[in-house]
Design a protein around this motif. Sequence first.
Motif, short mmCIF file in Angstrom:
data_model
loop_
_atom_site.label_atom_id
_atom_site.label_comp_id
_atom_site.label_asym_id
_atom_site.label_seq_id
_atom_site.Cartn_x
_atom_site.Cartn_y
_atom_site.Cartn_z
N HIS A 1 24.97 87.68 36.86
CA HIS A 1 25.43 88.38 35.95
C HIS A 1 24.78 89.67 35.53
O HIS A 1 25.21 90.53 35.19
N ALA A 2 23.43 89.62 35.98
CA ALA A 2 22.75 90.75 35.67
C ALA A 2 23.14 91.90 36.66
O ALA A 2 23.56 93.12 36.21
N LEU A 3 23.66 91.71 37.92
CA LEU A 3 24.58 92.73 38.68
C LEU A 3 25.76 93.10 38.21
O LEU A 3 26.06 94.17 38.29
N ALA A 4 26.51 92.17 37.57
CA ALA A 4 27.80 92.51 36.97
C ALA A 4 27.45 93.51 35.59
O ALA A 4 28.16 94.42 35.46
N SER A 5 26.34 93.19 35.07
CA SER A 5 25.88 94.15 33.89
C SER A 5 25.78 95.52 34.42
O SER A 5 25.99 96.57 33.57
N ARG A 6 25.00 95.62 35.49
CA ARG A 6 24.76 96.88 36.04
C ARG A 6 26.15 97.85 36.28
O ARG A 6 26.32 98.91 35.90
N VAL A 7 27.03 97.03 36.86
CA VAL A 7 28.32 97.81 37.14
C VAL A 7 29.04 98.13 35.93
O VAL A 7 29.42 99.13 35.79
N LEU A 8 29.06 97.18 35.01
CA LEU A 8 29.87 97.41 33.71
C LEU A 8 29.33 98.56 32.95
O LEU A 8 29.81 99.42 32.43
N VAL A 9 27.75 98.52 32.85
CA VAL A 9 27.17 99.60 32.06
C VAL A 9 27.08 100.96 32.80
O VAL A 9 27.42 102.07 32.01
N ASP B 1 30.75 95.87 42.72
CA ASP B 1 31.94 97.05 42.56
C ASP B 1 33.10 96.35 42.65
O ASP B 1 34.18 96.72 41.71
N LEU B 2 33.63 96.01 43.71
CA LEU B 2 34.96 95.36 44.03
C LEU B 2 35.25 94.39 42.93
O LEU B 2 36.36 94.22 42.61
N VAL B 3 34.49 93.66 42.76
CA VAL B 3 34.79 92.33 41.80
C VAL B 3 35.08 92.99 40.44
O VAL B 3 36.13 92.51 39.96
N ILE B 4 34.42 93.90 39.76
CA ILE B 4 34.51 94.40 38.56
C ILE B 4 35.80 95.09 38.50
O ILE B 4 36.38 95.11 37.54
N GLN B 5 36.18 95.62 39.72
CA GLN B 5 37.41 96.39 39.56
C GLN B 5 38.72 95.51 39.49
O GLN B 5 39.68 96.22 39.08
N THR B 6 38.64 94.52 39.53
CA THR B 6 39.70 93.55 39.71
C THR B 6 39.94 93.08 38.26
O THR B 6 40.79 92.31 37.93
N ASP C 1 41.18 94.01 34.93
CA ASP C 1 41.79 95.06 34.58
C ASP C 1 42.36 94.34 33.27
O ASP C 1 42.14 93.15 32.82
N GLY C 2 43.20 95.15 32.46
CA GLY C 2 44.12 94.48 31.32
C GLY C 2 43.29 94.25 30.50
O GLY C 2 42.35 94.71 29.82
N ALA C 3 43.49 93.02 29.89
CA ALA C 3 42.72 92.32 28.67
C ALA C 3 41.22 91.98 28.84
O ALA C 3 40.56 92.41 28.18
N TRP C 4 40.97 92.01 30.30
CA TRP C 4 39.46 91.97 30.57
C TRP C 4 38.89 93.17 30.39
O TRP C 4 37.81 93.21 29.70
N ALA C 5 39.33 94.10 31.10
CA ALA C 5 38.75 95.54 30.80
C ALA C 5 38.66 95.95 29.60
O ALA C 5 37.65 96.66 29.10
#
Length: 951
Positions: free
Chosen positions: A138-146, A187-192, A194-198
């Motif tokens: 989740h820390a890496l996911a935070s990096r991409v989202l932020v 990066d690829l995971v976060i790009q998936t 979309d929609g309500a999640w994004a």
Amino acid sequence: MTAPPISVDDLRHCLSDAARSFWAKSGDDRARETGDEPWLALPQHMLDSYGVARHLWVHWAPFSVRSRISAALEMPDEDAGTVVAWLAGVHDIGKAVLSFQGQLQPRPGFENFLQRLQDAGLPIQMPWVERNGPAVQHALASRVLVRDWLIREGLPSRTGRIADRLSEIVDAHHGAPSREGRRTRADLVIQTYDGAWAATHQELLDFVADLSGIRGVLPRLRERRRKPLNASGQSLITGLVIMADWIASNADHFPLTIDGLAGERAEACMADFELTRPWRATPPGSHDEALDEHLRDRFRWPASHRARPVQRAAAQAAAALRGSGLLIIEAPTGEGKTEAALTAAEILGASCGAGGIMVAAPTMATADGLFRRVLDWARRAGGDEATSLFLAHSKNMLNRDYRDLTPREVGIDEDSTTAQPDGAVIASQWLSGRKKGILANVTVGTVDQVLIMALQAKHSMLRHLGLAGKVIVIDEVHAYDTYMSEYLATALRWLSRYRVPVVLLSATLPVAQKTLLVEAYRSELSHEPLDELSTEYPLITSVSAQGVHETVVPQRSSDLEASLSTIDDGLTALADRLQQETTDGGCVLIICNTVHRAQDVYRYLEDVFPGDVELHHAAFLASERARKETTLREVLGPQARRGDGRPHRRFVVATQVAEQSLDIDVDLLVTDIAPMDLLIQRIGRLHRHERPADDRPRNLQHPQVLIRGIISPETPEFDGGALAVYGEEMLLATLAALQDGPLEHGFTRPDDIAALVHRTYSDAPPIPADWSDAWDAAVRTAHEERDSARKRSGTYRIPPPAAAASLDSLFAYQRESIDTAAGEEKGFAQVRDSDPTVEVIPILAMDGGWYRPLVGGAGTDLNPDLEPPRRVALDLAAATVRLPSRFTRCDPHLEEVLDQLEPLTPRGWQQSTWLKGQLALPLDAQHRITVRGRILAYDAALGLHEVEGDE
């Protein structure tokens, strides 16, 4: 940094069902069995973390830290605080992905955690790219989202620019950044998504943005014209984010709730933590009488006492620095260097806005010796507010002065929130432990606590944060070898980058070592070549952006004129000489370079002088060693007199434990050959205190130093122990300097100190011509060993700040083992060039697998499967000793020892706060055990030793 409170109703109405459905913290299975479902919604944890960070910035962070972060971000203090609080608020946004949200699904009773998401309109089918491969932390996911949110807000997006640097901070909030190889997939995971999640990701990030007001600060970040935010700025910000996360994650004070929401509560909850405000230094006035009065107040000196020349010069040099800088105080023992350093720290701390002080010593024993002095000083230097104090070494709980700081037991009563009066010195429960203790206002510890700042280690940002807000005092700086000096030099570069004032103390500092340290600190201040440093003595050297300034301090009158001579290295010759010198009694200190050699001397002398000999070294149980040293200080200290506490005759055989920071006074010194600066340290125990003439034996009215360990002075050959510890080059140089003066004309203190040290450590010591072959060979060997030490020290050292572009450069190896209590011991071992050793607790093995403590415990047999009683556990924890390094020198031997002792350690120790992780050394009825085919024994007279022959 003001923000309107957020009520529970505000949270419910301003956020969608989807945003409120994410969990950040869960209850445990026991609570679920009772029918409760406590949990914490992600937006609640974001709100808590944001509020805690805001509190830390306003109430806890020293001005010196805030100013460095503000300078790194290129913005005013209030805006920099907004960035820090915002980053803390968004650091866990990466928990809003299915890899995290679905991890509780397999556990019975937790199915509703995913069901909430589905009910709120969020698809819970994990995308293929996320499902097939390692989980995205989740820390890496935070990096991409932020990072992506900052780019949408218009921040520069090229690699290395501010959007990347800020997102790297949230990525590192678990103590280290993610591995670079995993980032592309994240990066690829976060790009998936979309929609309500994004949309929900955007909503949560906007929530914290609106809460913090970060959008009003973003234009300043867009306009940055200087270098990108580098590792030094990132480290300090990350340290604050980690602090905020740890505090907001404390479920005792930020409890989980039935519906996951609690509203704005950070300020109220922060009252439960003893996070003392920054220490506010109150330095003396500028005139002489003000300094005298200040010293009398701080150190309880009599009204007639005035500052000594070194103390006055140090205070003036500190005032001239006008903020940060390096101060080196070189002066002989007894000049009051510690008091000078603490006074300089108050002056420097006041001018640079430091929030505390760190006092570092070479060993645990010397740190314990300093602790009481610093504690007494802190009680008078802390002002009207409470001051937090931490003793930073692994045995701190065994120090009674430290344990007695608060009504509770430090590290034991986790829920205690006992209020402390203003002006008190406390051992804050939260500001303690191996990672958080460095954040206390005042820290006393081993030098490793500073050196490990230069080590690649998880959560190093907390150490950088803690040290960046202090004045650093390092005692006995001459005691560090080439390997440790490389770590110290790197640490000094980082401290200089943070503009931390540093005070170094030494009685005997070779100019080459001083040059290394000055150049290290100066590297962040100036690129001008360094002029040759002075060899005058006593000397105050100050280093700042304005240059290097040296102040020669008037020498005190000579207080020791000693004769030096060498004696035969045989034990018979030693005993005969001691018999001759002590016909009228006398107290003699015999310092040996190794434990084994000291034990041999003790055995022999005890046969010749039964009952008059005692032994001191590091192979006694820690509790026994402390007791023995306390008794030694009492009988050989300044208050004891012959016939009134001081023995008529006593032979004290010791290793280097008697070399420094041990206030004893002997009539005669016998010492193994050692490097010149260490010999001078040892001579500091000889005729140390002024005494009436009849308080010393007739034969020993004149100070004498007898030097052993020289097998052949004509064609120099030294005892093997001395060679192993110090190397032939330094022993040859020392013997040459001794023959060139003191062995003929004697030694005068302090007059001869500087000349002898600098002559010994010069490029051309006075080596006799007939030693040239031996000297050339020794120099080649020493150079090879120093080069090897420098290379070894670089393996896990972080780069200097100028070469640290980002946090990634501080974690090239990411040694995960350093993230455990046992692993931290390995981490500390990395900053000392020594063989690995194993600490054990000797116990007596009884019938049926039961055991008894070797000391204490009232003779009670203990069940190995049960946790021992608290008092017994304390006795055991204080009774540690290290195995001889020859038993664990290489990894196969170390593993063999661990494999033998781990199964023999009582299982119940793992349930004890004091004993968890410790190893037992079970001894038989004769106090013996066979380890790796060798017999080890322990007795009260010799300590731990290897049994040889028919012993």
